[in-house]
Enzyme design. Structure first.
Site, short mmCIF file in Angstrom:
data_model
loop_
_atom_site.label_atom_id
_atom_site.label_comp_id
_atom_site.label_asym_id
_atom_site.label_seq_id
_atom_site.Cartn_x
_atom_site.Cartn_y
_atom_site.Cartn_z
CG ASP A 292 -2.46 -1.98 4.64
OD1 ASP A 292 -1.63 -1.74 5.54
OD2 ASP A 292 -3.66 -1.66 4.75
C1 BGC Z 1 -3.28 -0.39 7.99
C2 BGC Z 1 -2.58 0.74 7.29
C3 BGC Z 1 -1.41 1.19 8.10
C4 BGC Z 1 -0.48 0.02 8.33
C5 BGC Z 1 0.76 0.37 9.11
C6 BGC Z 1 -2.31 -1.49 8.39
O1 BGC Z 1 -2.92 -2.43 9.20
O2 BGC Z 1 -4.30 -0.90 7.15
O3 BGC Z 1 -3.47 1.78 7.05
O4 BGC Z 1 -0.75 2.25 7.48
O5 BGC Z 1 -1.18 -0.98 9.05
O6 BGC Z 1 0.50 0.62 10.42
#
Ligand code: BGC
Length: 761
Positions: A292
């Site tokens: 993540d």
């Molecule tokens: C989120 C993810 C997301 C990623 C990219 C993160 O902060 O937890 O779910 O896909 O950002 O935007």
């Protein structure tokens, strides 16, 4: 042109867009060997580069470790040190970065371009929690298919969706992004969404790779606070958290994303138990795991890694294949391999996985296959997409209460007062994961109701519950003092036959980082509701919400209540069509609505305590609250229709079955009302005693059926070992002999039940 060695030139010819069929066919035919032949030609730095994912400068969804370094990123891109980018959207932009990867780097390996296409790209469908309320797997699959096609036409080939995190905590803002509290429904929806995004042919230009996220446990953040610690037992992990991920895998999901949280003291990003033992070994997942955003670096503040170097080591060894924006792989992995702390085979495995997905997408055949301006123009916002998201939106609405037959509204001869800032809001219905949905592009409830011109409609805001414009990157201030609009609202209500009040959360009050401790109507909306009620109690309350809300007062007083969620681009049309009865509501709650915040987590599939019932005296020593019932306001699976359904004649083909056998359960369903309606018939099971205590009820099957007024139908379900098995605390699937109950009905409180046994032969 750079001076390439002959072997490398061959690879460039092979993987570039213009290479000939004869070169292609002279190389190894399978993905595996194609990938291996590339891998052999890659330097260690280039391999590590494939594991590095950068944000595309224009949009940011998390803290950026180093600001102002676009130049560094571009330079690394040119050197082949970037394998993927996220948040680069639109054919022009995607082509620009892809061109660098393909034409300027030594090996010309194309980028995979990721984006959060969560519920639509430009044409926005309902938030995923709302879609889950439809229980309509085909509509949900279709919604993901539409999102994929529109995004693919704009250069995207990988979505960070679906989020399949089960959650029982409405305080957690990201419940809007999932399918609610139940692992069975969540699994079916996970499967449908992956199929929708990926289609049957990942190489097609209208499908994209999906991501099952966040692996794992993220929905169980303590106290519903985003990014918080998760401590769950193995029973919950195996039976509630993991099944939707397994379902995504069954649907052949190409990637997983790990999660920000600790799981029992180990960051998911650094957990080889989750990523290697379970996902890659036990489940034999062949795709890749992306971290993540920054989660590799976050293992330092977690107190798991002492510095960036160690964070990279731990994450890579644990099976995180791609680093989203921690920038630690590109910085440290080469050195870590050289010092022996990370084996080159670990790197090779990760790169092989990443390259394989690129192959499967067809990016090596044509890196620009998603970059066609004409297609982008023709596909974006297409009318059939609008139709699909409208259909999805109507199916997502849940009718909670309909007394005095207030609904559906008559189409003529009435005076209607429409009240609430959200009734005129064209932005909030897009929700907070709206991708590239244009601000203020949703059909408002006001616009939707104006399409029914037979009544006189007066719109007043009543109160502005927000001060300033709600936005993605900052907290909107909630108005708690300005009641100046109340009088106008009351006047409109006084003169009306029916009042429709649209109240709830603005579009950025749920979503990532949007945890809340108060779940009532924000700001002065509750006060406005009570004031208007004093002058005209004929109120239909339409909620706009990204999560279950606490609406105890309204449930007691207000005759009509609809859950309208954030329904996307076609929100107002969907809600108006439901209000006027052109669509008979059929949604069922995918998550319990609590009576108060103190009950949370409140969910239907809890495990019984040793003191589950009131002993009938004035003793307090049983599992309850002194100031609240245990039951939620509305349970999982609940939802009404403008007609009513009668369940009768629950029958079992036998009262027992043994290994490899089954029982057929049948039930008669009758539409007792005067209009056609859709009912979701739900089957629950209880295992009365087991070596690990099982929940008081577990959803095991459901069917949707449309019945005309007066029509009846007999439905049947099969109970098999699959319906009664569970994971023990070692994660082993077991089926135990013993006594069970089956319940069938229109919610998790289904009252018709029968007993059966699973017998030793
Ligand atoms: C989120 C993810 C997301 C990623 C990219 C993160 O902060 O937890 O779910 O896909 O950002 O935007």
């Amino acid at each position: 042109m750079k001076n390439f060695g002959p072997a490398i030139l061959l690879v460039i010819l092979y993987i570039g867009s213009a290479h000939s069929q004869s070169i292609k066919s002279s190389l190894n035919p399978t993905f595996d060997s194609k990938v291996d032949s590339i891998l052999r030609l890659m330097t260690l730095d280039e391999k590590v580069g494939q594991m590095n994912q950068y944000n595309g400068f224009w949009e940011v969804t998390g803290p950026v470790p180093k600001e102002g370094d676009a130049a560094v990123k571009y330079e690394q891109l040119r050197k082949g040190l970037v394998g993927s980018m996220l948040n680069v959207t639109g054919v022009e932009n995607v082509r620009a970065v892809q061109k660098i990867a393909v034409e300027d780097t030594r090996l010309g390996i194309p980028l995979i371009i990721g984006y959060d296409v969560v519920h639509g790209y430009k044409t926005i469908s309902p938030i995923p929690l709302a879609e889950a309320a439809s229980w309509d797997l085909e509509a949900i699959r279709k919604s993901a298919e539409v999102a994929a096609e529109e995004a693919a036409a704009a250069g995207i080939n990988w979505t960070f969706a679906p989020m399949v995190d089960i959650s029982r905590d409405a305080r957690w803002g990201r419940v809007m992004e999932g399918a609610g509290e139940d692992p069975f429904l969540g699994s079916r929806i996970a499967y449908a969404r992956v199929k929708g995004f990926q289609g049957d042919d990942l190489k097609a230009v209208n499908t994209i790779a999906a991501t099952a996220k966040h692996f794992a446990g993220y929905g169980f953040s303590e106290s519903g606070r985003d990014y918080n610690t998760v401590d769950v037992g193995t029973s919950t992990l195996y039976n509630d958290i993991l099944p939707p991920f397994e379902a995504a895998l069954e649907a052949d999901v190409k990637t997983f994303m790990n999660s920000f949280n600790l799981l029992n003291g180990i960051p998911a990003t650094g957990s080889s138990f989750l990523q290697r033992e379970i996902l890659k070994e036990k489940w034999a997942f062949k795709g890749f795991m992306v971290s993540d955003w920054g989660s590799i670096g976050e293992m330092i503040p977690h107190g798991f890694a002492k510095d960036g170097m160690q964070a990279a080591e731990l994450a890579a060894n644990a099976g995180s294949d791609m680093d989203m924006e921690s920038r630690l792989y590109v910085e440290h992995l080469t050195a870590l391999v050289q010092s022996g702390k990370v084996k080159e085979s670990v790197i090779d495995d990760a790169v092989r996985r990443i390259l394989t997905v690129k192959y499967e997408l067809g990016l090596f055949d044509d890196p620009y296959k998603y970059c066609d301006e004409d297609r982008e123009k023709a596909v974006t916002g297409r009318q059939d997409f609008q139709d699909a998201v409208l259909d999805m939106a109507k199916k997502s609405v849940v009718l909670l209460k309909n007394e005095k037959q207030l609904l559906p509204l008559r189409k003529s001869g009435m005076k209607i007062a429409l009240i609430g800032q959200l009734a005129g809001d064209k932005d909030s219905p897009l929700g907070s994961w709206r991708a590239l949905g244009e601000p203020n592009s949703a059909v408002s409830v006001l616009e939707g109701m104006n399409a029914f011109p037979g009544n006189s409609l007066e719109y007043v805001e009543g109160v502005k519950f927000t001060e300033g414009t709600p936005g993605f990157a900052f907290e909107t201030k909630i108005n708690t003092t300005d009641r100046s609009g109340f009088e106008a609202a009351k006047n409109a209500a006084r003169n009306a036959d029916v009042v429709v009040m649209v109240l709830g959360e603005h579009g950025f009050q749920s979503g990532e980082g949007r945890s809340r401790t108060e779940l009532g109507l924000p700001g002065l909306q509750q006060e406005l509701l009570e004031e208007v009620y004093k002058v005209n109690p004929n109120i239909v309350l339409v909620l706009m919400n990204g999560r279950p809300l606490i609406i105890d007062w309204a449930v007691e007083k207000i005759p009509g209540i609809l859950v309208g969620w954030h329904l996307g681009t076609q929100s107002g049309n969907a809600l108006a069509q439901v209000l006027y009865g052109d669509y008979n509501p059929s949604g069922k709650l995918p998550m319990s609505f609590p009576k108060n915040v103190g009950q949370i987590p409140v969910y239907y599939n809890y495990k019984a305590t040793g003191r589950p019932t009131n002993p009938g005296s004035d003793l307090v020593f049983w599992s309850h609250y002194m100031d609240s019932p245990n039951e939620p306001m509305y349970p999982f699976g609940y939802g009404l229709s403008y007609t009513s359904f009668e369940y009768s004649n629950l029958k079992l083909s036998s009262d027992g079955f043994a290994k490899d056998g089954s029982i057929t359960v049948s039930i008669d369903l009758k539409n007792k009302g005067s209009v056609t309606g859709i009912e979701t018939v739900q089957l629950y099971i209880r295992d009365l005693f087991a070596s690990v205590v099982r929940p008081v009820r577990e959803l095991k099957d459901f069917q949707q059926v449309e019945l005309k007024a007066g029509e009846s139908k007999t439905l049947s379900f099969q109970i098999t070992e699959k319906s009664i098995g569970f994971y023990n605390n070692d994660g082993k699937w077991i089926v135990e002999h013993g006594d069970f109950k089956v319940f069938v009905g229109g919610s998790s409180q289904a009252s018709l039940e029968k007993d059966f046994k699973f017998l030793e032969k």
